[in-house]
Each structure stands twice: as C-alpha cells, then as structure tokens.
Design an enzyme around this catalytic site. Structure first.
Site, PDB file in Angstrom:
ATOM      1  N   SER A 189      41.276  35.857  41.520  1.00  0.00           N
ATOM      2  CA  SER A 189      42.636  35.711  42.041  1.00  0.00           C
ATOM      3  C   SER A 189      43.438  36.908  41.607  1.00  0.00           C
ATOM      4  CB  SER A 189      43.312  34.465  41.469  1.00  0.00           C
ATOM      5  OG  SER A 189      42.442  33.389  41.473  1.00  0.00           O
TER       6      SER A 189
ATOM      7  N   THR B  83      40.663  32.849  44.583  1.00  0.00           N
ATOM      8  CA  THR B  83      41.852  31.979  44.643  1.00  0.00           C
ATOM      9  C   THR B  83      42.274  31.124  43.487  1.00  0.00           C
ATOM     10  OG1 THR B  83      41.429  31.762  46.968  1.00  0.00           O
ATOM     11  CG2 THR B  83      42.977  30.255  46.087  1.00  0.00           C
TER      12      THR B  83
ATOM     13  N   ASP C 244      47.857  32.382  45.320  1.00  0.00           N
ATOM     14  CA  ASP C 244      47.820  33.822  45.056  1.00  0.00           C
ATOM     15  C   ASP C 244      47.503  34.499  46.394  1.00  0.00           C
ATOM     16  OD1 ASP C 244      44.604  35.024  44.477  1.00  0.00           O
ATOM     17  OD2 ASP C 244      45.032  32.962  45.105  1.00  0.00           O
TER      18      ASP C 244
ATOM     19  N   SER D 119      38.881  29.195  42.163  1.00  0.00           N
ATOM     20  CA  SER D 119      38.241  29.664  40.934  1.00  0.00           C
ATOM     21  C   SER D 119      39.237  29.704  39.778  1.00  0.00           C
ATOM     22  CB  SER D 119      37.629  31.037  41.144  1.00  0.00           C
ATOM     23  OG  SER D 119      38.614  31.922  41.605  1.00  0.00           O
TER      24      SER D 119
ATOM     25  N   ARG E  83      44.852  37.150  46.956  1.00  0.00           N
ATOM     26  CA  ARG E  83      43.703  38.079  46.966  1.00  0.00           C
ATOM     27  C   ARG E  83      42.526  37.487  47.746  1.00  0.00           C
ATOM     28  NH1 ARG E  83      41.295  40.342  41.372  1.00  0.00           N
ATOM     29  NH2 ARG E  83      43.025  41.785  41.639  1.00  0.00           N
TER      30      ARG E  83
ATOM     31  N   GLY F 156      38.027  29.054  49.071  1.00  0.00           N
ATOM     32  CA  GLY F 156      36.631  28.994  49.505  1.00  0.00           C
ATOM     33  C   GLY F 156      36.357  30.108  50.492  1.00  0.00           C
TER      34      GLY F 156
ATOM     35  N   ASP G  62      41.978  34.846  35.954  1.00  0.00           N
ATOM     36  CA  ASP G  62      40.790  34.677  36.780  1.00  0.00           C
ATOM     37  C   ASP G  62      40.562  35.952  37.583  1.00  0.00           C
ATOM     38  OD1 ASP G  62      40.153  33.085  39.892  1.00  0.00           O
ATOM     39  OD2 ASP G  62      38.708  33.518  38.312  1.00  0.00           O
TER      40      ASP G  62
ATOM     41  N   LYS H 151      47.515  32.508  52.159  1.00  0.00           N
ATOM     42  CA  LYS H 151      46.616  31.374  51.977  1.00  0.00           C
ATOM     43  C   LYS H 151      47.297  30.042  52.233  1.00  0.00           C
ATOM     44  CE  LYS H 151      44.021  33.938  48.619  1.00  0.00           C
ATOM     45  NZ  LYS H 151      43.327  34.015  47.358  1.00  0.00           N
TER      46      LYS H 151
END
Lengths: 276, 205
Positions: A207, A39, A55, A167, A57, A85, A204, A71
């Site tokens: 994500s 995320t 995002d 992240s 994923r 998380g 990242d 999300k």
C-alpha cells in the site's frame, strides 16, 4: 479468422483461449501476473453514516504500476465499495453490480439497500469459487440506516461496525481496535479512518501514496480524493531535455487529420446588387 | 521465460502540451531468434487515436482485428468518432471477457478527444484493468527500464518537437538494456491537426 467472423457478444466470460493458454504453460512459459491492489481499505460506521477509506497504490508484482488509482468505486448514489485484490476483478465486479442494482432500482421503484448490493456481490463471487479475486468493503446509508459489510473473494460476508481488508488490513485493524468507539462524530471518524489507512501506507509494502476518503450520510456523499497526499513526489533537481534534432530519424511522414465539416454558413452582402 | 517475453516488445506513451506521443520498438522475434525488424505494434483506431499492443504476437494481431471490428460497428451505430475514454472501456471489456483465458497483451492507448482535442493516455494489464495517468504510460518486457527513463526525462507541457526527443530517447535507452526488444523504433506524434510518424535509427543488436 476462421469460423464465424461475426462475434456473438452474448456477454459473460469467454473461455475460448483456455486450451491454448494451458498448452503454452505446458511448454514451460510462465503466466504473467495481473495488477493487484496490494491495498489497505477500511470502513467505519459513525453517528450519522459511514466513512470509507483507501490507499491509492496498484502493483504489478513488486513494481508500482499506478501511483494514484481510485479504489473507492461507485455502486449507487448512497452506496460505495472499496476493492482489494486483483484490480481488474474489483473494477469489473463493482461495475457489474452497480448496473444490476440500477436495473433493480428501476424495477422496484425504491432506493437501493446496502444488503441488496451485498447479496448480489456474494452470490456472484461464490459462483466463481474464489477465482474472481475481489475482496471488498461495502458501505452505504439506506432506509434502515448506515450499513457496512466486508466481502471475501470466496463469497462470505461479515456485517460489522468497522472492517479492514487488503494486505495492510492488519495495520489498519490495529488502529481501529485501539481507538474505535460507537457513535463517533464525523471529524473523529474521518481522523480514525485516515490514521488506519496511513498505518497501512507506511507499514505495508503493498500500500502507498495517498489517502482517499468517502463520507456517506443520509443526505449526501463526500468523495474526497485525495483526502491527504501522504507521499508527495520529490521535485526534480535538473531538466533533462534533449536538444531538438538529437535523435537520428530514418524517415518521417505526416498525415493531415481531416476535420469533419458540421456546418457551412455563407453570408451575402445585405444590399441587393443594382442592375441598371 | 514469461509468455509476454516470448516475442518481446517495448511500448510507451507520453502526454505533452495539446499533443500525445506513442512509440514502440519494431522487433518480432521467437525467443532468442529475431525474425523481422518491421513488425507493427501500434495501430491506428481513428484519426487521432492510436493503440499500442505489446505481448504475444499472435494475440497482438487478433486483438487488433477484433478491436477494429467492434470499433467499426460502434462508429456505424453512433455515426461519430469514438472518444478515447470510451475506447479504453471497449478494450477493457474485450480483455476482461477472457478473464480466465486471457489474451497476452497489455495495451497502451494514446489519443486526443475528437471534439475538445484534450490529450489522453491510458494503459491496461492483460485482463483489462485500466490505468489513466497524466504523465506517461509504459508496457512491455523492459517496463522497469522504461519506468526509470520516463521518470527521469518527462516533464509536463512539452511542445511536440521536445516531446518527440524525450519519448525517443526514453524508449531507445530503455530497450537498449533489454535483449528481446529493439531493432528499430517508430514514434507517432499526435496533434490536433496532424499526425507525424517517424522511424528512428537505433542499434540493431
């Protein structure tokens, strides 16, 4: 099943499998990983309200489990919450607090405030001492104006004009620190959040996929999913259909599904029969 | 070895044109030893609703029993058949209740809405995080192989017979690359008016 067959569903967590699971781990078997939302989530306060972005994923270790998960969770009509998380924790925690907030709204007769949702979330997360892995960005507009909080898994919160979690939070925060100004217009704010999430998606590994946005103002909420399809799936170059009958079948049974008859109508002819 | 790989399993579900298909392997083993080749992992929860449970075999059977119990109570109270989306919530709750001592199953749900007949598939991780998709869902020890096969073979709006071929070939070729799953396969093709159950001839190694 021995002992009481009837499950007393008292609600709350059940710890009945814990001793067995501990023994399995002692045997040397490894504990499986739950879905994490690697995320990038972010939120910003602008002139008329709050813009939240995320995002889409969800990962299971390094495999992408869900390419388009949502999300940004509903808490109440004027309050939404992004979650990073452990995916199950963010999903269930936001559902629970949404229900509690609705009961609170009915009991007080007032529109819910963001600080109330914040208090409910942090008190619950602190009680579980960080074992519920939910890092949240909570935003909404209430009677006091736009509010934005970030909530950490151990129960600490920060009330700020712009926040990022997950992240990809460093990539997103870099974008915010560069271009944030107070009292932006709606277009500027949406562009900034989109750019912050895109920074997370492209830099990242946890994500990816699309950018979802949620714009909350005093009068309405725009839940834009997806705001931008940043990564479209490639077009397949060939068709890989097998001919019917390729697979060897040992046996086949067909079960007809019975339809529930909900009504029967019998029409008789309009004229009565002649009896002569 | 992971707890989920102790017994081994491979389950997938796919959406087609007004139909869904769910398929599973049939092996029951204890680590390297195969004990049985006719272990059921797909259970009927309604005339058009099926759930596949890969993972630790004892939890597969416990979760199936507990779920059937809750579903029966639901149907008695509501006096109607459950919708697949609601059933998914029910499974998610059952698994999340045991967040800190979970059941080692990662369910796959496939069904048609009892009123509209719209296809529905979903999967979950072991603590109940739901994932609804419009193409396919996979779960089990060879999930990476299954992802690969499904991404290559699946296309939208397949007729039931074509969907059967696609899901069978995807499953068989995936579990042939996994040591702890396989030894037979069963495929259920769920349409509005009938459900067809086919046993496949596969490699027995």
């Amino acid at each position: 099943m021995a002992a009481p067959c009837v499950e007393p569903s008292k609600g709350g967590f059940s710890f009945e499998n814990c001793t067995r699971n501990a023994r399995l781990e002692q045997m040397g078997l490894k504990f499986p990983k739950a879905y994490k939302t690697g995320t990038t989530i972010a939120g910003i306060i602008y002139k008329d309200g709050v813009v939240l972005g995320a995002d889409t994923r969800a990962t299971e270790d390094t495999v992408v489990a869900d390419k388009n998960c949502a999300k940004i969770h509903y808490i109440s009509d004027n309050i939404y919450c992004c979650g990073a998380g452990t995916a199950a924790d963010t999903e269930m925690t936001t559902l629970m607090i949404s229900a509690q907030l609705e009961l609170h709204r009915l009991a007080t007769g007032r529109a819910p405030r963001v600080c109330t949702a914040n208090r409910l979330l942090k008190q619950m997360l602190f009680r579980y001492q960080g074992y519920i892995g939910a890092a949240l960005v909570l935003g909404g507009v209430d009677a006091t104006g736009p509010n934005l909080y970030s909530i950490w898994p151990h129960g600490s919160t920060d009330k700020l004009p712009y926040v990022t979690m997950g992240s990809g939070s460093l990539a997103a925060m870099a974008t915010f620190e560069d271009r944030f100004k107070p009292n932006m217009s709606k277009e500027e704010a949406m562009k900034l959040v989109r750019d912050a999430i895109a920074a997370g998606i492209f830099n990242d590994l946890g994500s990816g996929s699309n950018v979802d946005l949620c714009v909350i103002t005093k009068d309405k909420v725009e839940y834009i999913r997806p705001h931008e399809v940043a990564n479209a799936k490639g077009v397949k170059q060939g068709r890989y259909l097998y001919k019917r009958g390729t697979t060897a079948v040992l046996s086949s049974e067909t079960k007809k599904v019975e339809f529930d008859v909900i009504g029967t109508e019998v029409k008789t002819s309009a004229q009565p029969m002649d009896t002569q | 070895m992971s707890i989920l790989a102790y017994n081994g399993a491979a389950i997938m579900a796919m959406k087609g044109k007004n139909c869904v298909a769910i398929a599973a392997d049939r092996r029951f083993g204890i680590q390297a030893q195969t004990v049985s080749m006719d272990f059921d992992k797909i259970f009927e929860m309604g005339p058009n609703l099926y759930i596949g449970l890969p993972g630790l075999a004892t939890d597969v059977q416990t979760v199936q029993n507990r779920l059937k119990f809750r579903l029966n109570l639901y149907e008695l109270r509501e006096n109607r058949r459950i919708k697949p989306k609601t059933f998914m919530s029910m499974v998610s709750n059952l698994l999340y209740e045991r967040r800190f001592g979970p059941y080692f199953v990662e369910p796959v749900i496939a069904g048609l809405d009892p009123k509209t007949g719209e296809p529905y598939i979903a999967s979950m991780d072991l603590i109940g995080c739901p994932m609804e998709t419009n193409d396919f869902v996979v779960s089990g020890t060879c999930s990476e192989q299954m992802y690969g096969m499904c991404e290559s073979l699946w296309e939208p709006d397949l007729e039931p017979d074509d969907l059967f071929e696609t899901i069978s070939q995807a499953l068989m070729n995936a579990f042939d690359r996994d040591a702890v799953s396989g030894w037979g396969a069963v495929v259920y093709i769920i349409e509005k008016d009938k459900v067809t159950k086919k046993m496949l001839k596969t490699r027995q190694d």
